[in-house]
Scaffold this motif. Sequence first.
Motif, PDB file in Angstrom:
ATOM      1  N   GLU A  54      -4.802  -7.656   1.783  1.00  0.00           N
ATOM      2  CA  GLU A  54      -3.734  -8.261   2.573  1.00  0.00           C
ATOM      3  C   GLU A  54      -2.758  -7.197   3.067  1.00  0.00           C
ATOM      4  O   GLU A  54      -2.345  -7.214   4.226  1.00  0.00           O
ATOM      5  CB  GLU A  54      -2.993  -9.305   1.732  1.00  0.00           C
ATOM      6  N   SER A  58      -2.263  -6.844   7.081  1.00  0.00           N
ATOM      7  CA  SER A  58      -0.960  -7.169   7.662  1.00  0.00           C
ATOM      8  C   SER A  58      -0.360  -5.940   8.320  1.00  0.00           C
ATOM      9  O   SER A  58       0.236  -6.020   9.403  1.00  0.00           O
ATOM     10  CB  SER A  58      -0.005  -7.715   6.594  1.00  0.00           C
ATOM     11  N   ARG A 204       5.717  -8.024   9.293  1.00  0.00           N
ATOM     12  CA  ARG A 204       5.210  -7.903   7.927  1.00  0.00           C
ATOM     13  C   ARG A 204       6.016  -8.756   6.950  1.00  0.00           C
ATOM     14  O   ARG A 204       5.438  -9.416   6.074  1.00  0.00           O
ATOM     15  CB  ARG A 204       5.219  -6.432   7.507  1.00  0.00           C
ATOM     16  N   ARG A 207       4.954 -12.384   7.385  1.00  0.00           N
ATOM     17  CA  ARG A 207       3.647 -12.714   6.801  1.00  0.00           C
ATOM     18  C   ARG A 207       3.716 -12.703   5.271  1.00  0.00           C
ATOM     19  O   ARG A 207       3.018 -13.478   4.617  1.00  0.00           O
ATOM     20  CB  ARG A 207       2.583 -11.744   7.326  1.00  0.00           C
ATOM     21  N   SER A 228      -3.392 -12.788   6.672  1.00  0.00           N
ATOM     22  CA  SER A 228      -3.430 -11.718   7.666  1.00  0.00           C
ATOM     23  C   SER A 228      -4.825 -11.431   8.201  1.00  0.00           C
ATOM     24  O   SER A 228      -4.975 -10.941   9.311  1.00  0.00           O
ATOM     25  CB  SER A 228      -2.813 -10.438   7.098  1.00  0.00           C
TER      26      SER A 228
END
Length: 367
Positions: A54, A58, A204, A207, A228
Amino acid sequence: MQPYIPNILPLGNLDFARLISWIGPANAALARYDGLLQSVVNPAVMLSPLTQREAVLSSKIEGTQATVDEVLEFEAGLEFESEKVKDIQEIVNYRKALAMASEFLEHRPITLSLLQQMHAVLLDSVRGANKTPGEFRRDQNWIGPAGCTIEQASFVPPSPLQLLDHLQTWENYLAVDDVDILVQTAVAHAQFELIHPFKDGNGRIGRLLIPLFLYQKRALGSPMFYLSEYLEAHRDQYYGRLQAISRGDDWTGWVAFFLEAVTDQARANTDRVRAILALYEEMKQQITVLTRSQHAITVLDTLFDRPIFRSSDFVERSGIPKQTALPFLRTLRDAGILHALREQSGRRPAVLAFRELLNRAEGRHVL
């Protein structure tokens, strides 16, 4: 172009008749994933490759060019050229911000103060470190081609004069229960991105908030649902749907896109977690037979927590005495479970890789 004025939350213009066909499948897919997640004894250790993934994906949406194995190799002491190191450090910071926020949520809900703390960690000593880490912006910013003026911008976030008011309204929205948790998550994520409270790092942070908010609302037993992969694969549509809100107030289109993302990603995550759990069971039996030791499970957990490592770090993290741990590593190398990325040389320890875990976590051959 005038600064964007965010919608009042909760929204009153969502077309639920259109969304109903998306809401059920998304919630069902997430519930199945969470049920599997809750069966994992120590998800933070066993599923750490998903967290690494992730952080990489991301950050990739924002332009970094580093892979999961490169991040782990760097942390194990392998050397990279300076530009690659900058990308890797951004990914490491993302992971640190997620860990810090997850611990915070054990005791408190998401707050504006938490956002600032996450932002400070995210931009610590990397590109963007000159963009007031940990502070909400005090200037008007805008989004568009490099070097464009505000008149040429594709999007102008809210005025800094009203920024704190918008953020406070957003924070209050997180504290209530909207019609559906996934719809609320979609709205909260998009509203944060449109408010754009920081000079850098908004994507970022936004997310990161997705699994954290689902965890806060107890839709997840642990904050390990990462979106992501889908958003990076559908990057143009992701940005296009957010832009359709600011230009045409199309919240329903955005929420439908988000629910489809959750459905697809929950299924993919479920398959990936099952593959990792199957590997854990395979390795538990194999390592127990190979080592014939009470330390077998400790060895296994240490490998899952960090699948690329220095032999000296393995000794420290496992807590197994050096005279016992190093022979274990030799046994696992001889069995083909571990592979050397760098052999020991003098005082420089070997760097070893648990390839199969990386390959199953990525769903492809990595090493």
